[in-house]
Write a protein that holds these residues in place. Structure first.
Motif, PDB file in Angstrom:
ATOM      1  N   CYS A   1       0.825  -1.209   0.000  1.00 36.01           N
ATOM      2  CA  CYS A   1       0.000   0.000   0.000  1.00 36.01           C
ATOM      3  C   CYS A   1       0.859   1.260   0.000  1.00 36.01           C
ATOM      4  O   CYS A   1       0.335   2.367  -0.087  1.00 36.01           O
ATOM      5  N   ASN A   2       2.165   1.084   0.112  1.00 31.78           N
ATOM      6  CA  ASN A   2       3.095   2.220   0.098  1.00 31.78           C
ATOM      7  C   ASN A   2       4.270   1.849  -0.803  1.00 31.78           C
ATOM      8  O   ASN A   2       4.649   0.678  -0.883  1.00 31.78           O
ATOM      9  N   PHE A   3       4.834   2.835  -1.493  1.00 27.98           N
ATOM     10  CA  PHE A   3       5.911   2.536  -2.447  1.00 27.98           C
ATOM     11  C   PHE A   3       7.120   3.444  -2.244  1.00 27.98           C
ATOM     12  O   PHE A   3       7.926   3.622  -3.147  1.00 27.98           O
ATOM     13  N   THR A   4       7.242   4.002  -1.031  1.00 27.23           N
ATOM     14  CA  THR A   4       8.348   4.909  -0.733  1.00 27.23           C
ATOM     15  C   THR A   4       9.091   4.451   0.507  1.00 27.23           C
ATOM     16  O   THR A   4       8.480   4.252   1.568  1.00 27.23           O
ATOM     17  N   LEU A   5      10.404   4.275   0.361  1.00 26.88           N
ATOM     18  CA  LEU A   5      11.264   3.924   1.489  1.00 26.88           C
ATOM     19  C   LEU A   5      12.147   5.111   1.845  1.00 26.88           C
ATOM     20  O   LEU A   5      12.656   5.796   0.961  1.00 26.88           O
ATOM     21  N   LYS A   6      12.351   5.330   3.134  1.00 24.83           N
ATOM     22  CA  LYS A   6      13.175   6.452   3.581  1.00 24.83           C
ATOM     23  C   LYS A   6      14.563   5.987   4.006  1.00 24.83           C
ATOM     24  O   LYS A   6      15.150   6.512   4.948  1.00 24.83           O
ATOM     25  N   VAL A   7      15.066   4.963   3.319  1.00 23.50           N
ATOM     26  CA  VAL A   7      16.392   4.429   3.622  1.00 23.50           C
ATOM     27  C   VAL A   7      17.200   4.358   2.329  1.00 23.50           C
ATOM     28  O   VAL A   7      16.640   4.439   1.235  1.00 23.50           O
ATOM     29  N   ILE A   8      18.518   4.211   2.466  1.00 24.23           N
ATOM     30  CA  ILE A   8      19.385   4.227   1.285  1.00 24.23           C
ATOM     31  C   ILE A   8      19.578   2.835   0.690  1.00 24.23           C
ATOM     32  O   ILE A   8      20.177   2.696  -0.375  1.00 24.23           O
ATOM     33  N   PHE A   9      19.087   1.800   1.355  1.00 25.19           N
ATOM     34  CA  PHE A   9      19.084   0.451   0.793  1.00 25.19           C
ATOM     35  C   PHE A   9      17.952  -0.320   1.459  1.00 25.19           C
ATOM     36  O   PHE A   9      17.375   0.134   2.452  1.00 25.19           O
ATOM     37  N   CYS A  10      17.624  -1.485   0.922  1.00 23.94           N
ATOM     38  CA  CYS A  10      16.473  -2.244   1.404  1.00 23.94           C
ATOM     39  C   CYS A  10      16.837  -3.101   2.610  1.00 23.94           C
ATOM     40  O   CYS A  10      17.512  -4.125   2.464  1.00 23.94           O
ATOM     41  N   ASN A  11      16.423  -2.659   3.780  1.00 22.04           N
ATOM     42  CA  ASN A  11      16.561  -3.471   4.987  1.00 22.04           C
ATOM     43  C   ASN A  11      15.163  -3.765   5.522  1.00 22.04           C
ATOM     44  O   ASN A  11      14.196  -3.745   4.757  1.00 22.04           O
ATOM     45  N   ASN A  12      15.026  -4.003   6.813  1.00 18.81           N
ATOM     46  CA  ASN A  12      13.703  -4.357   7.331  1.00 18.81           C
ATOM     47  C   ASN A  12      12.700  -3.212   7.278  1.00 18.81           C
ATOM     48  O   ASN A  12      11.538  -3.393   7.628  1.00 18.81           O
ATOM     49  N   SER A  13      13.113  -2.050   6.812  1.00 23.53           N
ATOM     50  CA  SER A  13      12.188  -0.926   6.652  1.00 23.53           C
ATOM     51  C   SER A  13      11.102  -1.221   5.629  1.00 23.53           C
ATOM     52  O   SER A  13      10.014  -0.641   5.687  1.00 23.53           O
ATOM     53  N   PHE A  14      11.388  -2.116   4.668  1.00 27.68           N
ATOM     54  CA  PHE A  14      10.400  -2.332   3.622  1.00 27.68           C
ATOM     55  C   PHE A  14       9.152  -3.061   4.131  1.00 27.68           C
ATOM     56  O   PHE A  14       8.133  -3.129   3.436  1.00 27.68           O
ATOM     57  N   PHE A  15       9.191  -3.578   5.365  1.00 27.89           N
ATOM     58  CA  PHE A  15       7.979  -4.157   5.950  1.00 27.89           C
ATOM     59  C   PHE A  15       6.897  -3.103   6.118  1.00 27.89           C
ATOM     60  O   PHE A  15       5.712  -3.422   6.212  1.00 27.89           O
ATOM     61  N   LYS A  16       7.296  -1.828   6.169  1.00 22.52           N
ATOM     62  CA  LYS A  16       6.332  -0.743   6.301  1.00 22.52           C
ATOM     63  C   LYS A  16       5.538  -0.514   5.018  1.00 22.52           C
ATOM     64  O   LYS A  16       4.565   0.239   5.017  1.00 22.52           O
ATOM     65  N   LEU A  17       5.969  -1.133   3.929  1.00 22.95           N
ATOM     66  CA  LEU A  17       5.247  -0.993   2.671  1.00 22.95           C
ATOM     67  C   LEU A  17       3.996  -1.856   2.633  1.00 22.95           C
ATOM     68  O   LEU A  17       3.102  -1.624   1.813  1.00 22.95           O
ATOM     69  N   PHE A  18       3.919  -2.857   3.513  1.00 26.63           N
ATOM     70  CA  PHE A  18       2.800  -3.796   3.485  1.00 26.63           C
ATOM     71  C   PHE A  18       1.505  -3.099   3.911  1.00 26.63           C
ATOM     72  O   PHE A  18       1.506  -2.220   4.787  1.00 26.63           O
ATOM     73  N   CYS A  19       0.407  -3.534   3.306  1.00 30.85           N
ATOM     74  CA  CYS A  19      -0.900  -2.986   3.680  1.00 30.85           C
ATOM     75  C   CYS A  19      -1.281  -3.392   5.106  1.00 30.85           C
ATOM     76  O   CYS A  19      -1.939  -2.640   5.822  1.00 30.85           O
ATOM     77  N   ALA A  20      -0.879  -4.578   5.491  1.00 30.84           N
ATOM     78  CA  ALA A  20      -1.172  -5.066   6.845  1.00 30.84           C
ATOM     79  C   ALA A  20       0.041  -5.823   7.370  1.00 30.84           C
ATOM     80  O   ALA A  20       0.767  -6.460   6.604  1.00 30.84           O
TER      81      ALA A  20
END
Length: 293
Positions: free
Chosen positions: A152-171
């Motif tokens: 549900c989200n397509f923007t990461l506020k990090v310089i590489f893909c770590n566990n932050s991308f879990f915030k992209l999930f709708c649930a």
């Protein structure tokens, strides 16, 4: 974005860091491979650790270099998952390699007569394969589960893909959360407990032994302990930075996140190149020959 103002500066910094990391780590790996007197379990594990640092950095820095020159930092979700997989599988492998090195020191100091029997070449190869394969299988499971999540989200506020991308999930996925905790326990907590246990036994033996044994233990064990402490701090930092990222500017977030991919690859070869007597001896000869020639 604040980073656009310093785009070329970032590119220069990342290029220099990546070059230093590759050269320093590769030089020591080359020395261990070239010199027969360094073909011992302790040095083989060091070479594996430094090779792991090269792979770890190569997963991060080339993409950083491209992004630093791009007006918009864009990546596909599949590429993000691959980078996530490589980041954590190689990062977790470092804990297993440190555990292998701790076991090698434990056998060498606490069971010296049994050392040749226990630390055979076949045993070393099995340990190295497991150190890379075991965490890779678990992180692959997490990456595969994440690939089927709705975004549900397509923007990461990090310089590489770590566990932050879990915030992209709708649930929030309970299965991923539980499996993630299980992986952290297996790949971080258990190796750290094992290392603490082995070094406790080593310290007990050293306390009852001669000064020479204590000196040998300090020379070989101190670098491992320094790296373990640094690794544990960084992995803890990685787990909490996701919750703190919204409180920082882009530049502050860049500096904080960069620490995750800077310290170990940069300081591992420095620690082992200066602290390990035999490696330092060959390093000195290498650079002295270069000056003479």
């Amino acid at each position: 974005m604040e980073g656009e103002t310093y785009r070329y500066l970032y590119f220069m910094i990342f290029s220099i860091l990546y070059f230093i990391i590759i050269c320093c780590n590769s030089t020591i790996v080359y020395l261990i491979w070239k010199h027969p007197n360094l073909h011992e379990p302790m040095y083989i594990f060091i070479a594996a650790l430094l090779l792991n640092s090269v792979l770890f950095s190569t997963n991060i820095y080339p993409k950083l270099l491209v992004d630093s020159l791009s007006e918009k930092q864009i990546t596909s979700y599949q590429a993000c998952l691959v980078q996530y997989f490589m980041f954590y599988s190689l990062g977790d492998s470092e804990f297993f390699l440190l555990a292998a090195m701790a076991y090698d020191r434990y056998v060498s100091i606490c069971k010296p007569l049994q050392y040749p029997t226990i630390m055979r070449k076949r045993t070393i190869y099995i340990i190295l394969v497991l150190a890379w394969l075991f965490p890779a299988c678990q992180i692959l499971g997490l990456a595969t589960m994440s690939a089927y999540q709705k975004l549900c989200n397509f923007t990461l506020k990090v310089i590489f893909c770590n566990n932050s991308f879990f915030k992209l999930f709708c649930a929030t996925s309970r299965a991923i959360t539980v499996f993630g905790v299980f992986s952290v326990i297996n790949d971080v907590v258990f190796p750290v407990i094992f290392i603490i246990y082995t070094y406790t036994r080593i310290l007990m033996i050293c306390y009852r032994s001669s000064g020479e044994v204590r000196k040998k233990a300090a020379q070989t064990c101190l670098p491992h302990l320094l790296l373990l402490i640094n690794n544990f701090i960084l992995i803890t930092y990685d787990l909490i930075i996701v919750r703190l990222e919204s409180d920082f500017t882009d530049t502050e977030r860049l500096i904080m996140t960069l620490q995750l991919v800077l310290y170990n690859p940069l300081f591992n070869p420095i620690i082992y190149g200066l602290k390990m007597k035999e490696i330092y001896k060959h390093l000195k000869r290498l650079f002295c020959q270069g000056k003479i020639n």
